[in-house]
Design a protein around this motif. Structure first.
Motif, PDB file in Angstrom:
ATOM      1  N   PHE E  20      45.636 -28.516  42.747  1.00  0.00           N
ATOM      2  CA  PHE E  20      44.474 -27.658  42.993  1.00  0.00           C
ATOM      3  C   PHE E  20      43.224 -28.474  43.289  1.00  0.00           C
ATOM      4  CE2 PHE E  20      40.971 -24.773  41.861  1.00  0.00           C
ATOM      5  CZ  PHE E  20      41.320 -23.665  42.605  1.00  0.00           C
ATOM      6  N   THR E  21      43.083 -29.649  42.674  1.00  0.00           N
ATOM      7  CA  THR E  21      41.959 -30.531  43.028  1.00  0.00           C
ATOM      8  C   THR E  21      42.521 -31.871  43.473  1.00  0.00           C
ATOM      9  OG1 THR E  21      41.682 -31.451  40.815  1.00  0.00           O
ATOM     10  CG2 THR E  21      40.448 -29.447  41.316  1.00  0.00           C
ATOM     11  N   ARG E  22      41.715 -32.650  44.233  1.00  0.00           N
ATOM     12  CA  ARG E  22      42.288 -33.816  44.872  1.00  0.00           C
ATOM     13  C   ARG E  22      42.043 -35.161  44.195  1.00  0.00           C
ATOM     14  NH1 ARG E  22      39.139 -35.140  50.313  1.00  0.00           N
ATOM     15  NH2 ARG E  22      38.608 -36.893  48.972  1.00  0.00           N
ATOM     16  N   HIS E  23      41.037 -35.292  43.365  1.00  0.00           N
ATOM     17  CA  HIS E  23      40.771 -36.624  42.824  1.00  0.00           C
ATOM     18  C   HIS E  23      41.749 -37.026  41.722  1.00  0.00           C
ATOM     19  CE1 HIS E  23      37.309 -36.673  45.322  1.00  0.00           C
ATOM     20  NE2 HIS E  23      36.581 -35.856  44.597  1.00  0.00           N
ATOM     21  N   ALA E  24      42.140 -36.072  40.886  1.00  0.00           N
ATOM     22  CA  ALA E  24      42.988 -36.409  39.742  1.00  0.00           C
ATOM     23  C   ALA E  24      44.378 -36.850  40.186  1.00  0.00           C
ATOM     24  CB  ALA E  24      43.101 -35.207  38.807  1.00  0.00           C
ATOM     25  N   GLU E  25      45.001 -37.719  39.390  1.00  0.00           N
ATOM     26  CA  GLU E  25      46.354 -38.186  39.697  1.00  0.00           C
ATOM     27  C   GLU E  25      47.336 -37.006  39.648  1.00  0.00           C
ATOM     28  OE1 GLU E  25      44.196 -39.958  37.781  1.00  0.00           O
ATOM     29  OE2 GLU E  25      43.910 -41.356  39.434  1.00  0.00           O
TER      30      GLU E  25
END
Lengths: 238, 238, 238, 238, 238, 238
Positions: E20-25
Motif C-alpha cells: 500500500f505504501t512504497r518506502h517500507a520494505e
C-alpha cells in the motif's frame, strides 16, 4: 585573603535598579557585584485553587537562569522539559521568604508572582533574588496602595538574604563564584528588617561546623543584610 | 497615522549594547524601541551528532521570553515542561537566518549557540533577535579570529530582519505591539548586507494581499534593514 | 531538467479521494504524486476556552506523519512524547490558511478540527495537506448546511497551497523529495480562490534570492494552485 | 503539652529493622513513631558521567512517598510524570548528608544509590530517611568489606537527622504531623557521630526566631540524634 | 441475531492490500470489514541495546490510531505527550505475537519495526493489526531473501489473531464495534499456522465465563484464523 | 523438579497482613513467598469525570514497584517521568479484576483507588496484587458498611489471581522468579469465589500450547485460587 581583595565582612557592590522593565507592576535589576538578576512582580486578580474563597492572598516565586548566565552554557530548562531540583528548591525558598513578611489577609484575594531571572551569575543568585524580590514587591504593592486597590499595607517589614561561608578557614560574607566553589561550609541566611531570622540553610559537604561557627556566620549575615536593607529602602524611594 | 506618531517607513529607535554580559563569547542587548532582547553567542568545541567528523561547524539558536516580558504574565515554559510551537518556529527561523550568512566549512568543527531572551516585548521580538544575533555572533567570531582559533572569517555578510505590515490600510515598517495586534496582513523579512532575501514570511489572517502589496512591504523592509545594518556595524566596532 | 521529467510549471498528478474514511464529517485522501495525506475534518460542538461565549467558531489543524511515510523510518512522535518544531510549525500554518477563508462568526459556536496525517511523503506534505484540508472542510460544512445546523455558508472561497523553488537554476513548481533536497531556495505559497495571497514563506538556506525571483516563484504558484482549485471543486462535487 | 504527651526533648520510639528486604545490598525499615520509611542501599559498579575515570565513587539518594502514606491519598508521582519540588529537595538533602560522612576516594569507582520510600507518614519523613539511610549504607559497605571488594572503610562516622520546632511556644524535638502542621518555626538538623553539624535548615513561615531560639533547637537536636546514633549502631550490629 | 446479520462463526470481509505504501520494505493495508489498519515493516541494520553483539535480531511493533479513526475524535497521542496504557498494551501484544513465529537467530543482527496505524476503527483493531503485520513482515523478509541478505527464512509459520465474545448470549467471532461495546465477555486469540495458541486474553468485565465458554470461543477463533491464514498467503503471493 | 522443591500444584506460602498501614481505609501486606506487595484501598467521595452524575461508583488501581524490589535496581518511574507499558498493563488488569466482583451501582457515587506497591519481587507480583487488593477493598467496604455510609454490600464475591506455566515440560502453579524467567508458556488467571473466570491471559513467547495445555493450566489455577480464597477470608475476618 579573598580573591576579590574584599575584607571578610565586606559585601560586593549591591545595586538595585528599580523599574528596569515597564510591563510588570514592580520590577528591579539587582546586582551583587557581577551577579545580576532581573526581578519582576506581577499582580494577578486570582489566587491558587487551594486558597479560593478564603479571603486571603498569596505570594509565590519562580526562578530561572538564562543559559549563558554562567561561565559555560547550561541547557535551557524549557528545552529540557523540566526544571531542575536546584531551580525548584530556590524558587520555593524565595516564595517562603517573601511570605514571611507579608500579611496575606491584608493582601486580599490576589496573587503576586515574583519572577527572578538570572542574567549573569557569579555566586549568590538566590540571595540576590530574594533581596531584589522585596524591592519589586514593594513597588508593586505601593501601586496598589496608590490606586486604592489596597488600603492597608500588607508588607510588615523588609526581607533580605546573604550567603556566608568558611573560605580558606576564614568566615566571609557574600561569596562570589570562586569562593563558593572552594568553600565546603556555607549557608544562606534570610533576615527581616526587624532583626529576626526567617530562613537559615547551612551545608557542610565534606567539612562540618559547630555552634560557634554557625553563630559567627549568622553575625556576618546581619552585617551584610543591614547594607542590603539600606539599598532596598533607597531603591523603593522610602 | 501610526499610534506612535512614526512615519510609515520609520523604524523605532534601534540600539545595540554589545558586551551586555561577560561570560558569553559574544553578547548584545538589542532594542527596537521598547522591545529588548538579550542575545548571547556561545562557542562550543563540538558539533551536533549529525555533523560529527564532517569537517564543518554549525550555528543554532534558542529563543525564550521572560514570563513578564509581556503586558500580562505568561506561563514560564520551563515550568510548563515544553516550548510552544511559536517559540520553536522562531528559534528555527533565527538559526536559518544566521546560517545563511555563515560559511560553515570555514567555521571548523565547532558550534555557536545563540540564545535570544526577550526581556521586554513590544512587537518584533523575532526581528530584533535576528538583528542582535548577528552582532553577538560577529563579536564571538572576532574573538576566535583574534586568538587565531580561526584564520579566515566565516561570516560572509550581515543579516538583519524587520517586520512590515498593512496598518489601517497603509504599509508600515517595524510594527509595535499595538500595530501588530490590529494588522491582519504582516510579514517578516530577513535580508543580507548585500541585498539578498534570506527569508520572507507573510501572513494574512482574515485579510489577504497581492503581488503589489508584497513588493511594497519588501521595499519598506529594505529601508528598515539598511538602518539596522548601520547600527550593527557600529556596535561590532567596524 | 527535472528528475521526474516534468516541465518547470508542471504539477505532479493531483488527486482527491473524498470520503476516504467514514466516521469523520469530512474526509479526503489527497495525493500530489507520491505524497499522500489523509485529511479528516471533525466538527465539535464546543470552542477553545479563549472563544467561549464570543458567538464565533474556530478552525484548527493537527499534522502528523506515520513513522514509515519517509524513506527511512522516523521516530513516532507519540512515543518520543513530543511533537517536533517542524510539526508544530506546519499545523499552525494549515490552521491559519483555513481560517483565512472561513467566516468564523457564521460558523457559530463550534470547532472544526482538521487532522492531516501523512501516509506517504515525497515532498510537499504541507501544501498537499492544506489543499486536501479545504476539501474535507468543504464536505463537513456541506453536511452542516444540509442538516440545517448552518443556514449560511461560512466558507468564503477556496484555499490551496503549492511549493516553488529554484532547482538547478530554474524556478519550478511542486517540488518532489529529490528536488526539495537539493534546492536551496524554496517557498510555500497559500493562495485563495479569488487570487489573493494568504501566506508566503520563502527560505534561502545557503543561497538567497531577490524580488524578481520571488515574483517568478509566485507566478508559478498561481499556475499550480489553479490546477488544484479545479481538482478541489470536482472532489467536493461542485 | 504535646499532643502525644511526650516531654519536649523526648523522641518518638525510634526503631530500625535491618534486612527488611532481601535483594538490596543493605536495607532497613526505619520508624520514628508512626513514620515508617523503607530504605535500601544498592551498590552499582559504575559512577555518574561527571565522575568517570576520576578514581572516586559516589553516594546518591532518591526519595518517594507511597500514594496513601498520608492521611488523604496523594497523586502518584510516576503517574503525574514528574517529581515535586519537595521530593527533589529532600533527595538532594539525603544525598549530601550521606556524602558528608563518606570518603568517596576510599569507596572506589562505584556508586551507592539509597532509596527512601515512605510507607507511612506522620511527620519527619526526611529525618527518618537520613537516619535509616546510614544503617542501610553501613550494611552494604560492610558486605563490600567482608567480600574484600573494599579493604578500607570509607564511612568516617555516623550521620543522623532530627526535626525541631517551636510548638505552642515551647521548643520540641522530633515533631509529629499534628505538631508539624501548627508549628510555624521549625528546622531539620543533620549531625555526625563526632558532634559536627552537616546541615541545618530552619524555616519560619509567618513567625521568625533569633540566635537564642536557633541554639535552643540545636541543643534539642543533639539530644535526639544521640538516641538515634545508639539505635543505628545496634541495628548495624556494632 | 448479530447487528450486521452475520452468522456467529462468520468473519467480516477480510482483505489485505500488499504494497500500500512504497518506502517500507513491507507494507499492507488490512481490512476486517470497516476496520482498516495500515501496516509497514521497516528493516533496520541495528538491534536494541540489550541485544547488541548477541548474534540475533529483534522484531518489535508500534501501534497508533489516527485521531478520527473513531466515531468521535480522540486526542492525538503525540500532542498529549504520551501513549495511553491501551496503546502500549496493544503494541506489546503485536510484538510478542510476531516474535513467536520468528527465529531471531536466523534474522541476524537486524531489527524489524512493524508500525500498525489504524486508519478507521470498527472493533478488532489489534487482531487486524497482528494479522496484517504478518503479511508486511513476510514481504519484508522475502526481500531480504531475494537480495541474499538472508539465506534462511527466519519465519517459521504464519500468525493471525481474531476476537471472540459472547454477544447477547451467543458466542460470536470477529466482533465489530457495536458488538464489542455491549459484550461483557470477550477475548483475543493469537494462533499460529500450525495450530498452536500463542496468546489468549479473555476478559469478563461484569460477567464471567467458565471452561466450556473458553473452549467454545477458542473453537470460533480457529475457524476465523483459518480464513485469515488463507488471505495472508494470497496477499504474500504464496 | 521445581527449583524451590515445591510440588507442581503447590503454592508458595500465601500470607495476608491486614491493616499494615493506618491511614488507608483498607490495607494489607500480601506475600506469595518472597513476593511482597503493600496494598491500600482509599475511598474518595468523587468519581472520575466520565461517571459524574450517573449514580454509580468506580474502582480503579495503580501499581508500582520500589526501585530495589528486584534483583538489580530498576529506574524509579517518577524520576523517568513515565510509567512503563508493563506498569500500565498491570494496573489496568487489577482494576478490571476488582470491578468484575463489585456492583458499582451499590457503591454509590464514590471511588475506591487501590494502590499496589511491590516491596519485594520474586515473580507473580500482579497476581499477588490482585489477591491482596480484594482484602484491602473488603476491609475498606466493611468500614463503609459499619458507619452506615453503605447499607448494602457492593462486593458480590471474592476475586483472586494466580500464575501458571509450563516449567521444563511440567505445568506448575504460582511461578517464582527463576521459573518465570525460563518458562516460555505461562499465564495469569483471575477467578472469582463462585468459580467463574474473570480474566485469562496466556502467552507463549517462542513456544506455543494447545487447548489441552490451556485447560491443564486452568485446573492448576483453580487449585491455587482456592487456597488464596481461604487466606483472604481469614484476613478479612470472615
Amino acid at each position: 585573603m579573598r580573591p576579590s581583595g574584599r575584607a571578610p565582612d565586606q559585601m560586593r557592590e549591591v545595586r538595585f535598579e528599580p523599574g528596569f522593565t515597564r510591563h510588570a507592576e514592580g520590577s528591579c535589576l539587582v546586582s551583587f557585584g557581577d551577579t545580576r538578576v532581573l526581578v519582576t512582580a506581577s499582580v494577578e486578580d486570582k489566587v491558587p485553587p487551594f486558597l479560593r474563597g478564603k479571603g486571603q492572598g498569596w505570594v509565590t516565586a519562580e526562578y530561572g537562569m538564562l543559559p549563558r548566565a554562567t561561565h559555560t552554557r547550561g541547557n535551557r530548562e524549557a528545552a529540557k522539559g523540566k526544571q531542575s531540583g536546584r531551580t525548584q528548591e530556590i524558587q520555593r525558598l524565595i516564595g517562603r521568604s517573601l511570605r514571611a513578611v507579608v500579611d496575606l489577609k491584608k493582601l486580599g484575594e490576589r496573587q503576586v508572582v515574583v519572577d527572578c531571572d538570572v542574567i549573569q551569575a557569579d555566586g549568590g543568585t538566590r540571595t540576590a533574588s530574594i533581596s531584589g524580590a522585596w524591592v519589586a514587591l514593594r513597588i508593586a504593592i505601593d501601586k496598589l496602595l496608590e490606586t486604592g486597590a489596597l488600603t492597608e499595607d500588607p508588607i510588615r517589614t523588609q526581607v533580605a538574604a546573604v550567603s556566608c561561608g568558611i573560605y580558606e578557614g576564614t568566615p566571609v560574607v557574600d561569596l562570589d563564584y570562586i569562593e563558593d566553589s572552594s568553600a565546603h561550609s556555607d549557608g544562606n541566611f534570610v533576615l527581616t528588617g526587624d532583626g529576626a531570622i526567617v530562613e537559615a540553610q547551612l551545608t557542610a559537604e565534606g567539612a562540618t561546623f559547630d555552634e560557634e561557627g554557625l553563630l559567627r556566620l549568622l553575625r556576618l549575615a546581619r552585617v551584610g543584610c543591614d547594607e542590603i536593607f539600606r539599598g532596598q529602602l533607597k531603591a523603593a524611594g522610602k
